[in-house]
Design an enzyme around this catalytic site. Structure first.
Site, PDB file in Angstrom:
ATOM      1  CG  HIS A  41      -6.034  -0.168   4.961  1.00 18.41           C
ATOM      2  ND1 HIS A  41      -4.868  -0.889   5.042  1.00 18.41           N
ATOM      3  CD2 HIS A  41      -6.758  -0.503   6.063  1.00 18.41           C
ATOM      4  CE1 HIS A  41      -4.885  -1.626   6.138  1.00 18.41           C
ATOM      5  NE2 HIS A  41      -6.022  -1.409   6.776  1.00 18.41           N
ATOM      6  CB  ILE A  42     -11.337   3.836   3.951  1.00 15.43           C
ATOM      7  CG1 ILE A  42     -12.140   3.161   2.831  1.00 15.43           C
ATOM      8  CG2 ILE A  42     -10.282   4.767   3.387  1.00 15.43           C
ATOM      9  CD1 ILE A  42     -12.997   4.106   2.016  1.00 15.43           C
ATOM     10  N   GLY A  43     -11.677   0.752   5.845  1.00 12.18           N
ATOM     11  CA  GLY A  43     -12.709   0.014   6.565  1.00 12.18           C
ATOM     12  C   GLY A  43     -13.023   0.631   7.913  1.00 12.18           C
ATOM     13  CD  GLU A  96      -2.820  -1.170   2.447  1.00  8.87           C
ATOM     14  OE1 GLU A  96      -2.633  -0.308   3.327  1.00  8.87           O
ATOM     15  OE2 GLU A  96      -3.725  -2.027   2.507  1.00  8.87           O
TER      16      GLU A  96
END
Length: 632
Positions: free
Chosen positions: A515-517, A492
């Protein structure tokens, strides 16, 4: 040897002993109309700052503020009650010091005795050691002015009053304003501490002999015993990857020295940055390797502002006595809601339809568009997120299955599967929620994709390395997978300024998110509160509750004692040696707590305050000692 001189502490009241300017609070009590109150407060604050910065004579500022107030003597008892709850935290912590040293502590304020004395006398400060102005009232009880004969109502009144006292010994002034510095400037004090726990005035700090973020720091600076055993402003915290501002504020308010960096750091960059850092805060992109830890000579604790800790070498941290804390529950709901939302979008084939609309294509059709109700959802990893997802999915009418290598108690009507492939063969949607352990690398690969039904919806919101990306791409291109959502990737970007590279870009009905969970404001705020408070508790008390690598000890409040914290290699005989040393030095043990794991032991010993300080050197020399520190 000459006897050390007595230290007299001369302490300001407003924004020093208390967190606020008392006249500001009095203004809020005096005005009923909110708009009037707002205007008055702004003007009082402006005048106060001019005076505190030395740009307006004190008498002018006092007269101007009292004219604005229009307060009554009946407001004073209310003000006192309000101020009692607004004493500065470090003064509250060090009440015992103030009581024990009352002979040499003075309150010197340009405020008013009517409300100052009732506050400070509760902290053991003598009535005749309080020097302040006094109000004048009219026959109806309204405040009309102040005693102009009082030396403190004049400019440079503070140095003149100290000169008149002829104090025996050193004089140390603690305050936040220019008029406090004037005592030092006029030669009536040996040292001026700019007190910054509540307010920072740069033009005052520039003149200070020492900038003090708390009373603890001042006591430490003078080798005096206070409530804390270390100077907070010497603890440096490095926060990376755009940690939420609430987390930054919490550690700043604690008095730590804080450096914030918006992005992750490479290993080489972190090796350089980490050398003088005591506490490191990261999210998922920064990798804390053995090489980084080899250069972290002062590091005490790491905060992972996320769920996972696989980016941190936990074994090496434990060997070095570095605690690691994370936030295992704080963003659970956010991840689950994203999974639910993406599941619905994919089964309705919305990503492709949305893309076509942006291209100007109107494709109104029910083809490849379904409801989630009645479908079978398979959850890989039945932890906190997996469980919550199962509950919400059941409520939406899905039939839920799960697979986990550990035995987990099922909730609701969920069905446990004995093997991963058994589950994959029967579900319509699969969602991954596993942790980042190395053994989970590529747990979904060719064999698992081959085991899936045709037309699957596949989602990974867990860890990037758990899916074989080339095999996922093949499954998408072959039509085996008809909808995909991926939030995490094997590699990432370190920041928003770097390009995202992936084989999954441009594929049909694929949702790719950065990657915003757990990246909702609610989750980030919860994490930013949870992790710093755990670290602060460890630093201040030794408590390791919720640490991922230390034995978990929840400790009682330290009262009227000192606390020895001994971190050592897990080997036989150390606890016996500790106790033999304590006994040989005639130390009275008031409580002792011990826990171990496979790598290290953690011993907390609370002892009587009176002890031979030489014992500290002996404790540090015990074979197998990793770290030793004293709290009081």
């Amino acid at each position: 040897m000459t006897e050390s001189k007595v230290a007299n502490f001369v302490i300001d009241f407003d924004s020093t002993f208390t967190q606020v300017e008392a006249l500001d609070i009095l203004c809020t009590l005096a005005f009923q109309d909110e708009e009037e109150k707002k205007v008055a407060l702004a003007e009082i604050e402006r005048i106060t700052n001019l005076a505190m910065g030395g740009d307006l004579s004190f008498r002018e500022s006092l007269e101007s503020r009292l004219k604005i107030l229009r307060a009554h003597k009946d407001h004073i008892p209310l003000l006192i009650e309000e101020l009692k709850s607004l004493v500065s935290p470090s003064f509250i912590r060090n009440k015992e010091f103030l009581e024990n040293n009352s002979e040499h502590i003075y309150i010197l304020s340009n405020g008013f005795k009517e409300f100052i004395s009732p506050i400070v006398e509760e902290y053991g400060i003598k009535a005749d050691h309080v020097y302040a102005n006094t109000f004048e009232f009219d026959n109806k009880g309204f405040i009309t002015g102040f005693d102009k004969e009082n030396i403190l109502s004049r400019s440079k009144g503070k140095p003149a009053l100290i000169e008149s006292l002829s104090l025996d010994g050193e004089v140390y002034v603690i305050g936040d304003g220019y008029n406090d510095y004037e005592i030092r400037k006029e030669g009536q004090a040996n040292r001026f501490y700019a007190f910054t726990e509540n307010v920072k005035r740069q033009n005052v700090m520039d003149y200070a002999d020492h900038i003090a973020p708390s009373l603890d720091e001042i006591l430490y600076h003078n080798n005096m015993e206070g409530a804390l055993s270390y100077p907070k402003n010497r603890i440096k915290i490095l926060l990376l990857e755009n940690i939420h501002s609430k987390g930054v504020q919490i550690v700043e308010n604690e008095g730590y020295q804080v450096e914030v960096h918006p992005a992750g750091l490479t290993e080489d960059e972190l090796v350089e940055k980490i050398k003088d850092v005591s506490i490191l805060g990261i999210r998922s992109k920064t990798i804390v390797t053995k090489r980084v830890l080899d250069n972290a000579k002062r590091l005490m604790s790491i905060g992972a502002f996320c769920i996972g800790t696989n980016q941190i070498d936990l074994t090496e941290c434990t060997k070095r006595g570095i605690t690691v804390f994370n936030a295992p529950y704080s963003n659970t709901r956010s991840v689950v809601e994203l999974a639910i939302g993406e599941m619905i979008m994919l089964i309705r084939n919305l990503p492709d339809k949305i893309a076509k609309m942006h291209e100007g294509k109107w494709d109104k059709s029910a083809k490849n568009s379904f409801e989630v109700r009645g479908k079978k959802l398979g959850i890989v990893g039945y932890g906190n997120i997996g469980k919550q997802l199962s509950v919400l999915a059941e409520a939406m009418g899905l039939q839920v299955f799960y697979y986990d290598i550990d035995e987990k108690l099922p909730i609701g009507n969920i069905t446990k599967c004995n093997t991963l492939n058994e589950m994959l063969a029967q579900v319509d949607i699969v969602s991954l929620h596993v942790d980042g352990r190395k053994s989970n690398e590529n747990i979904i690969g060719k064999e698992q994709f081959d085991a899936m039904k045709e037309g699957m919806i596949f989602m990974n919101l867990s860890r990037g390395h758990v899916v074989d990306i080339p095999e996922l791409k093949k499954a998408i291109e072959s039509g085996k997978i008809v909808g995909t959502a991926v939030d995490v990737f094997p590699e990432e970007p370190l920041s928003n300024n770097h390009e995202f590279v992936s084989e999954l870009r441009g594929l049909p009905n694929v949702i790719l998110t950065p990657h915003i969970g757990g990246s909702t404001l609610e989750a980030q705020e919860n994490i930013a509160e949870f992790v710093p408070n755990k670290i602060i508790s460890y630093i201040n008390t030794g408590s390791t509750t919720n640490s991922v690598n230390f034995p978990n000890l929840t400790l009682p409040k330290l009262e009227n004692a000192h606390r020895f914290i001994h971190i050592h290699k897990n080997k036989p005989g150390i606890i016996a040696e500790i106790n033999n040393i304590l006994a040989s030095h005639d130390i009275n043990v008031m409580g002792q707590y011990l826990k171990t794991n496979e790598i290290m032991g953690y011993v907390i010993t609370d002892i009587d305050k009176k002890y031979d300080k030489e014992v500290i050197k002996v404790m540090k020399k015990i074979e197998g000692t990793i770290r030793f520190r004293v709290l009081y």
